[in-house]
Design a protein around this motif. Structure first.
Motif, PDB file in Angstrom:
ATOM      1  N   VAL A 116       0.828  -1.203   0.000  1.00 44.10           N
ATOM      2  CA  VAL A 116       0.000   0.000   0.000  1.00 44.10           C
ATOM      3  C   VAL A 116       0.863   1.254   0.000  1.00 44.10           C
ATOM      4  O   VAL A 116       2.005   1.244   0.477  1.00 44.10           O
ATOM      5  N   ALA A 117       0.296   2.312  -0.545  1.00 43.48           N
ATOM      6  CA  ALA A 117       0.877   3.650  -0.454  1.00 43.48           C
ATOM      7  C   ALA A 117      -0.170   4.531   0.203  1.00 43.48           C
ATOM      8  O   ALA A 117      -1.363   4.393  -0.087  1.00 43.48           O
ATOM      9  N   PRO A 118       0.222   5.441   1.077  1.00 45.69           N
ATOM     10  CA  PRO A 118      -0.773   6.267   1.748  1.00 45.69           C
ATOM     11  C   PRO A 118      -1.341   7.391   0.901  1.00 45.69           C
ATOM     12  O   PRO A 118      -2.484   7.806   1.100  1.00 45.69           O
ATOM     13  N   CYS A 119      -0.555   7.893  -0.073  1.00 42.38           N
ATOM     14  CA  CYS A 119      -1.041   9.066  -0.806  1.00 42.38           C
ATOM     15  C   CYS A 119      -0.515   9.127  -2.241  1.00 42.38           C
ATOM     16  O   CYS A 119      -0.402  10.212  -2.813  1.00 42.38           O
ATOM     17  N   LEU A 120      -0.202   7.992  -2.821  1.00 41.02           N
ATOM     18  CA  LEU A 120       0.226   7.940  -4.224  1.00 41.02           C
ATOM     19  C   LEU A 120      -0.961   8.309  -5.105  1.00 41.02           C
ATOM     20  O   LEU A 120      -2.070   7.801  -4.914  1.00 41.02           O
ATOM     21  N   GLY A 121      -0.755   9.187  -6.089  1.00 40.99           N
ATOM     22  CA  GLY A 121      -1.878   9.775  -6.795  1.00 40.99           C
ATOM     23  C   GLY A 121      -2.203   9.240  -8.166  1.00 40.99           C
ATOM     24  O   GLY A 121      -3.167   9.701  -8.779  1.00 40.99           O
ATOM     25  N   ILE A 177      -1.559  -2.177 -13.913  1.00 39.13           N
ATOM     26  CA  ILE A 177      -1.188  -1.280 -15.006  1.00 39.13           C
ATOM     27  C   ILE A 177       0.328  -1.184 -15.134  1.00 39.13           C
ATOM     28  O   ILE A 177       0.864  -1.206 -16.249  1.00 39.13           O
ATOM     29  N   ARG A 178       1.024  -1.129 -14.007  1.00 40.83           N
ATOM     30  CA  ARG A 178       2.485  -1.016 -14.032  1.00 40.83           C
ATOM     31  C   ARG A 178       3.178  -2.324 -13.669  1.00 40.83           C
ATOM     32  O   ARG A 178       4.259  -2.621 -14.191  1.00 40.83           O
ATOM     33  N   PHE A 179       2.577  -3.102 -12.804  1.00 43.95           N
ATOM     34  CA  PHE A 179       3.259  -4.274 -12.265  1.00 43.95           C
ATOM     35  C   PHE A 179       2.651  -5.604 -12.734  1.00 43.95           C
ATOM     36  O   PHE A 179       2.908  -6.641 -12.133  1.00 43.95           O
ATOM     37  N   ALA A 180       1.855  -5.548 -13.810  1.00 45.23           N
ATOM     38  CA  ALA A 180       1.254  -6.752 -14.391  1.00 45.23           C
ATOM     39  C   ALA A 180       0.443  -7.502 -13.332  1.00 45.23           C
ATOM     40  O   ALA A 180      -0.110  -6.887 -12.430  1.00 45.23           O
ATOM     41  N   ALA A 181       0.393  -8.826 -13.416  1.00 41.41           N
ATOM     42  CA  ALA A 181      -0.479  -9.611 -12.539  1.00 41.41           C
ATOM     43  C   ALA A 181      -0.156  -9.410 -11.069  1.00 41.41           C
ATOM     44  O   ALA A 181      -1.048  -9.394 -10.209  1.00 41.41           O
ATOM     45  N   LYS A 182       1.135  -9.238 -10.754  1.00 41.52           N
ATOM     46  CA  LYS A 182       1.517  -9.049  -9.356  1.00 41.52           C
ATOM     47  C   LYS A 182       0.960  -7.751  -8.785  1.00 41.52           C
ATOM     48  O   LYS A 182       0.816  -7.606  -7.568  1.00 41.52           O
ATOM     49  N   GLY A 183       0.652  -6.805  -9.666  1.00 36.87           N
ATOM     50  CA  GLY A 183       0.100  -5.537  -9.228  1.00 36.87           C
ATOM     51  C   GLY A 183      -1.284  -5.638  -8.629  1.00 36.87           C
ATOM     52  O   GLY A 183      -1.786  -4.666  -8.055  1.00 36.87           O
ATOM     53  N   LYS A 184      -1.908  -6.801  -8.723  1.00 37.44           N
ATOM     54  CA  LYS A 184      -3.219  -6.993  -8.078  1.00 37.44           C
ATOM     55  C   LYS A 184      -3.118  -6.847  -6.570  1.00 37.44           C
ATOM     56  O   LYS A 184      -4.128  -6.643  -5.891  1.00 37.44           O
ATOM     57  N   LEU A 185      -1.900  -6.954  -6.038  1.00 34.49           N
ATOM     58  CA  LEU A 185      -1.687  -6.835  -4.596  1.00 34.49           C
ATOM     59  C   LEU A 185      -1.399  -5.402  -4.167  1.00 34.49           C
ATOM     60  O   LEU A 185      -1.173  -5.146  -2.985  1.00 34.49           O
ATOM     61  N   GLY A 186      -1.396  -4.444  -5.109  1.00 35.87           N
ATOM     62  CA  GLY A 186      -1.039  -3.068  -4.790  1.00 35.87           C
ATOM     63  C   GLY A 186      -2.238  -2.132  -4.744  1.00 35.87           C
ATOM     64  O   GLY A 186      -3.141  -2.232  -5.589  1.00 35.87           O
ATOM     65  N   PHE A 187      -2.240  -1.207  -3.767  1.00 36.53           N
ATOM     66  CA  PHE A 187      -3.321  -0.226  -3.624  1.00 36.53           C
ATOM     67  C   PHE A 187      -2.758   1.074  -3.060  1.00 36.53           C
ATOM     68  O   PHE A 187      -1.830   1.060  -2.255  1.00 36.53           O
ATOM     69  N   SER A 188      -3.342   2.191  -3.474  1.00 36.63           N
ATOM     70  CA  SER A 188      -2.979   3.481  -2.901  1.00 36.63           C
ATOM     71  C   SER A 188      -4.203   4.131  -2.272  1.00 36.63           C
ATOM     72  O   SER A 188      -5.287   4.133  -2.856  1.00 36.63           O
ATOM     73  N   TYR A 189      -4.005   4.687  -1.080  1.00 37.55           N
ATOM     74  CA  TYR A 189      -5.066   5.421  -0.400  1.00 37.55           C
ATOM     75  C   TYR A 189      -5.000   6.911  -0.732  1.00 37.55           C
ATOM     76  O   TYR A 189      -5.651   7.730  -0.081  1.00 37.55           O
TER      77      TYR A 189
END
Length: 403
Positions: A132-137, A144-156
């Motif tokens: 997670v990122a707290p404030c990535l915009g 979109i950037r990290f392919a299938a592994k990017g399913k685990l990424g989120f920004s608040y």
């Protein structure tokens, strides 16, 4: 935030980190009856350009963790966040993430810009950790950037497509500005996407884009951009950049030419650390998570700001709320996962968040958008280097900016 203040923040947070590491080690060696903590490894910038954004979000996360732990933690486990200052060095960013993984952190936490965050994010994602990122915009902490592994990424943070759309709707509908010059800093994808979203929504509403100007922070062309914009006539200027270099140069450059055209930006302009003193910032609007000037419309937000002030570090930008919201989101996901910290399981829950209540407002994600959309933004107006809250605005929908 000047260099001295940044250094002070870094020293305090490093001391806090040392205490957390010791506490985490002690917790893991307690009796077998004690559940181990849920450890979040944070690789962020505490002393350079991203410090005004990363550091307050980290402090807010620490304060929210303290509150959650006082209530018994999450599923009987305490939360811990262990930060390391990467100073925006890509090599350190990667190495620190690997160090975190060797220490068996459960969740990854990265900086508030995807370009700076990528080396750490990639390692956390490769290891199957919720990241997670707290404030990535931007919406790039995702497939979109990290392919299938990017399913685990989120920004608040606020999705640029949503933020730019909200700025355009405020400009056109609330202020009645029907023409605009758009000025984009190409340094970061976030800057580009906010201006793209503004352009798309403004024209959808019937507005006219008089011209599109661009520069790259530090390329020494900002004075040329000032001259070009000054020769245009429009109701407003959409300006997408940040930091204390070309941003104040552009604003003071225009005002020195007695050009008082209103300027509007998103969260990138939050905070007074970049304000020039002569001429002062005037007729400048920006959108953010919260007003840090004592007049936020939410009593809960004002109370949290008081906690930050009591901790010795008053909020510098509204982005601190993303830190607290990210912890609340992590806690909600772990609770719904019955205590599991498995990255894939947590991500499968988080992606379905729809108007999850947090201190930052309702948080929503989707399979196509892993950065928050639909929040109520605070519009802030700066006149003569004095800022005040103007109103809340919510985008009707994120703008479709393409890829």
């Amino acid at each position: 935030m000047n260099r001295t203040t940044r250094a002070r923040v870094a020293l305090v947070l490093v001391a806090v980190a040392a205490g957390i590491v010791a506490a985490a080690a002690a917790a893991r060696t307690d009796s077998g009856a004690a559940k181990p903590p849920i450890v979040i490894g944070a690789v962020v910038d505490l002393t350079k350009n991203m410090a005004p954004f990363d550091a307050p979000a980290l402090l807010a996360a620490q304060l929210e963790i303290k509150a959650i732990n006082a209530r018994g933690g999450v599923d009987g486990r305490k939360l811990k966040i262990v930060p390391l200052n990467d100073q925006l060095d890509p090599t350190k960013t990667k190495q620190f993430a690997l160090q975190m993984l060797q220490k068996k952190v459960d969740i990854g936490w990265v900086a508030c810009d995807v370009n700076y965050a990528a080396p750490a994010a990639q390692e956390f994602l490769n290891a199957g950790k919720l990241t997670v990122a707290p404030c990535l915009g931007t919406d790039e902490l995702s497939p979109i950037r990290f392919a299938a592994k990017g399913k685990l990424g989120f920004s608040y943070g606020n999705a640029a497509q949503d933020e730019g759309a909200a700025a355009a709707e405020f400009a056109y509908k609330t202020k009645g500005w029907h023409s605009a010059v758009v000025v984009t800093d190409n340094l970061l994808r976030y800057f580009q996407d906010v201006c793209k979203a503004f352009t798309v929504r403004f024209t959808e509403l019937g507005g006219k884009i008089v011209s599109q100007e661009a520069f790259t922070q530090g390329d020494k062309t900002i004075n040329n951009v000032v001259s070009k914009v000054n020769n245009e006539r429009s109701d407003a200027i959409a300006f997408c950049t940040s930091f204390g270099g070309d941003q104040p140069a552009f604003v003071s450059g225009l005002r020195s030419l007695h050009n008082e055209t209103p300027i509007i930006n998103g969260w990138a302009s939050d905070g007074n650390y970049w304000w020039p003193t002569s001429p002062p910032v005037t007729n400048f609007y920006y959108l953010t998570y919260a007003s840090v000037y004592g007049d936020d419309p939410s009593a809960q937000v004002r109370a949290f700001e008081a906690k930050m002030k009591a901790a010795g570090h008053p909020a510098q930008t509204g982005g601190f709320l993303g830190g607290a919201a990210a912890i609340q989101g992590i806690a909600a996901a772990v609770t719904r996962a019955n205590g599991s910290t498995n990255g894939a399981k947590l991500a499968s829950i988080m992606v379905k968040f729809h108007k999850l209540p947090t201190i930052s407002g309702d948080v929503s994600f989707s399979a196509g958008l892993h950065t928050v959309f639909g929040r109520a933004y605070r519009v802030i107006l700066v006149n003569n280097n004095k800022a005040k809250f103007v109103k809340l605005v919510t985008a009707s929908s994120p703008a479709k900016i393409g890829r």
